[in-house]
Scaffold this motif. Sequence first.
Motif, short mmCIF file in Angstrom:
data_model
loop_
_atom_site.label_atom_id
_atom_site.label_comp_id
_atom_site.label_asym_id
_atom_site.label_seq_id
_atom_site.Cartn_x
_atom_site.Cartn_y
_atom_site.Cartn_z
N ILE A 64 41.50 -24.95 39.41
CA ILE A 64 41.16 -23.41 39.58
C ILE A 64 40.05 -23.08 40.25
O ILE A 64 39.95 -22.09 41.03
N VAL A 97 41.63 -19.72 30.37
CA VAL A 97 42.93 -19.95 30.73
C VAL A 97 44.05 -19.61 29.67
O VAL A 97 44.23 -20.31 28.82
N SER A 135 36.73 -24.87 34.72
CA SER A 135 37.50 -24.40 35.79
C SER A 135 37.60 -25.49 37.12
O SER A 135 38.62 -25.72 37.68
N ALA A 184 45.04 -26.17 38.68
CA ALA A 184 45.60 -24.69 38.76
C ALA A 184 47.25 -24.74 38.28
O ALA A 184 47.71 -25.92 38.65
N ILE A 231 43.81 -16.21 34.45
CA ILE A 231 42.59 -16.54 34.07
C ILE A 231 41.63 -15.61 34.25
O ILE A 231 41.82 -14.60 35.07
#
Lengths: 487, 252
Positions: B31, B64, B71, B76, B82
């Motif tokens: 992420i 999340v 993160s 991802a 998010i």
Amino acid sequence: MTFVLEKAAAPAGLRRIVIDPVSRVEGHGKVTILLDADNRVHQVRLHIVEFRGFERFIQGRPYWEVPVMVQRLCGICPVSHHLAASKALDLVVGAKKLTRTAEKCRRLMHYGQILQSHALHFYHLASPDLLFGFDAPVAKRNVVGVIAEHPELATQGVLLRKFGQEVIRITAGKRVHGTGAIPGGVNKSVTHAERDELLPQMPQILAWARGAVRIAVDLHRAHQEEYDGFGYVRSNLLSLVGKNGDLDLYDGTLRARDADGGILFDGVDSQNYRAHLKEDVRSWSYMKFPFIGSLGADLGWYKVGPLARIQNCDRIPTPLAEEARQEFLARSPGKLVHAPLAYHTARMIELLHAAEVIDGLLRDDDLHGDDLVAKGPRQIQGVGIIEAPRGTLIHHYEVDSQDLVTMCNLIVSTTHNNQAMNEAIREVARKYLDGKEPTEGLLNHVEVAIRAFDPCLSCATHALGKMPLVVELRSADGALVEEIVRE
Amino acid sequence: MSDATKPGDAPSLPTFTLDGHDVPFTPDQTILQAAMAAGHYIPHLCFHPEFKPHGSCKVCTVKVDGRTMASCTTQARAGAEIESSSDEVRDLRRNLVQFLFTEGNHFCPSCEQSGDCKLQAVAYELGMTSSHFTQMFPDRPVDASHPDVLLDFNRCILCELCVRASAEVDGKDVFALSGRGIKKHLIVNAESGRLADTRLAVEDKAMSVCPVGVILRKRRGFRVPIGQRTYDARPISEVAVDQYRRATRGDE
Ligand code: SF4
Ligand code: FES
Ligand code: NI
């Protein structure tokens, strides 16, 4: 020996009065006075909390951090510590001579600090006493009273100070905790744009500075006799003196005079300060008592700061301030001025000098150079001495082969004046308190004498003029008899 | 508009939303990496674009689909929602950063890394003011044995970037962490424990990764004037995104 009124012969049974904290000075200090049943004064002491921890604190730190780190010593005069430390460390990095740009940028910073500090002291800390009288009502005798009755003065004080702070910001990067000076030089010079921010303000700054001298002189003359005798304390004088005997607040060699003006020593290299200056310790004070070694602790103490400097030098190298100095000296031909309240005029003469020096530097193209740092063979120690607003400031460091500080010795301006301030308040106590019931107004006389020296009692930041004054009257067994609190 | 969302750049990439913005990602990205590549800063300290995510400082925490995660170590996922800049998430990060300050001896005004320090910059980013961290307990002596490098352990946040850089890039294993929990601390891998007895050289990668002011070139402190330091002109949210893109250019 002890000094008269330093130690009561028979303290038992005496009444103890405490002025704690002393107000309208920087930092925290207190005065204790012992009186007998007839209010005769037996003992007077100014006590100060010294910052001994700092010398240890800096040990084991890398030397290049020191000029920035030492600014934590004092929220009021960090620039002076910054520069004194940098000067000491110049020698450690072997930079015996700075580049022209570096030296001039540092001078600009220093005179900016002189200007802002002297303006703050005179207009905000001292002026309430001088304008309204030492025993004027407390409600009026403060900076708010000055703003109410003399708004133009209060404004000038603020703007002079602000200008000095701008000079500092431009040379150091920030008003406090700047980083401009580094061992061997500076990390930036002054740009043309920065110069152009400051230079147009100079005519006004110079005009106010001339006016400030006038105000100080007039206030003194209005009470000539009282001011001349107030807290009168004859002593030796000590300061740096520049080339050809010029007043130089950034650099020079040490000169001391006796109370009559005779030279005690002259041309002493900063590095040899320890050969001439010693420190005495008294059980009742955290602050040491420096003295000129050859004269001993009883006779060797001295005054530092503006009053010492303008009489210790042979001349001030800027015309307006020198003219004011000549006028000052002409009032007592051939005799040194020792009246603490004359510090105020001397301080304003220096403020004018600072403005003239800044004006000159801002017209000097060396300020914009890019040769910033000098160096040479690495040394294991260095002493940096500077004439800070309040007086001679000594920083001494030893640095090991790993670049860490192993020894630090600091003698701050206020410490040099320790004995002189104590003598001044004893004189005031004799003259004004002896035999009288102490009132807040009378006790303020003691503080007025201390304020004249502009001490920085703990090198710590405090709210200006807002410190409450508590006077405690205690009986012999220590019980609180009466407490006067002034907000 | 940020480059990663330029039409035609990568039209078929999956996306997640970050505070309501669509962020495209490639399958290998976490992420944090996808967000940074798309120009969205997420505060972080132990993450460095040139090293594998480590996940220790938790400053990069986001929510999340409602769950708090780091993160930098969370892959991802398409369609994930998010939350990064809500008050709740920022408060959490601020507490973590505040804790780092109280754990070590950080006094920004007299630190030579001031203005170049990621911890300080992240603290500003999170709305902390320096008055929060005035405590300073000078109880960790520095290691000045090396002729050109100073180690000031007072500021270590145990991110292990130097450990990783020295092992993975320099191949020298100069640094290590020792102890557990609150006792955990940085050590120098030498019998004497002294930096002088390692092979550390000033050109090493380990010299340039410390996010705070532990590993320092000697005699350089305060050479850069205030105003010209890394975070003087631009906040870390901009600087870090630029640095991330520069470091990852070519492998995306
Ligand atoms: S020294 Fe710096 S890089 Fe190494 S663990 Fe500590 S904070 Fe991280
Ligand atoms: S940056 Fe993600 S845990 Fe440290
Ligand atoms: Ni001070």
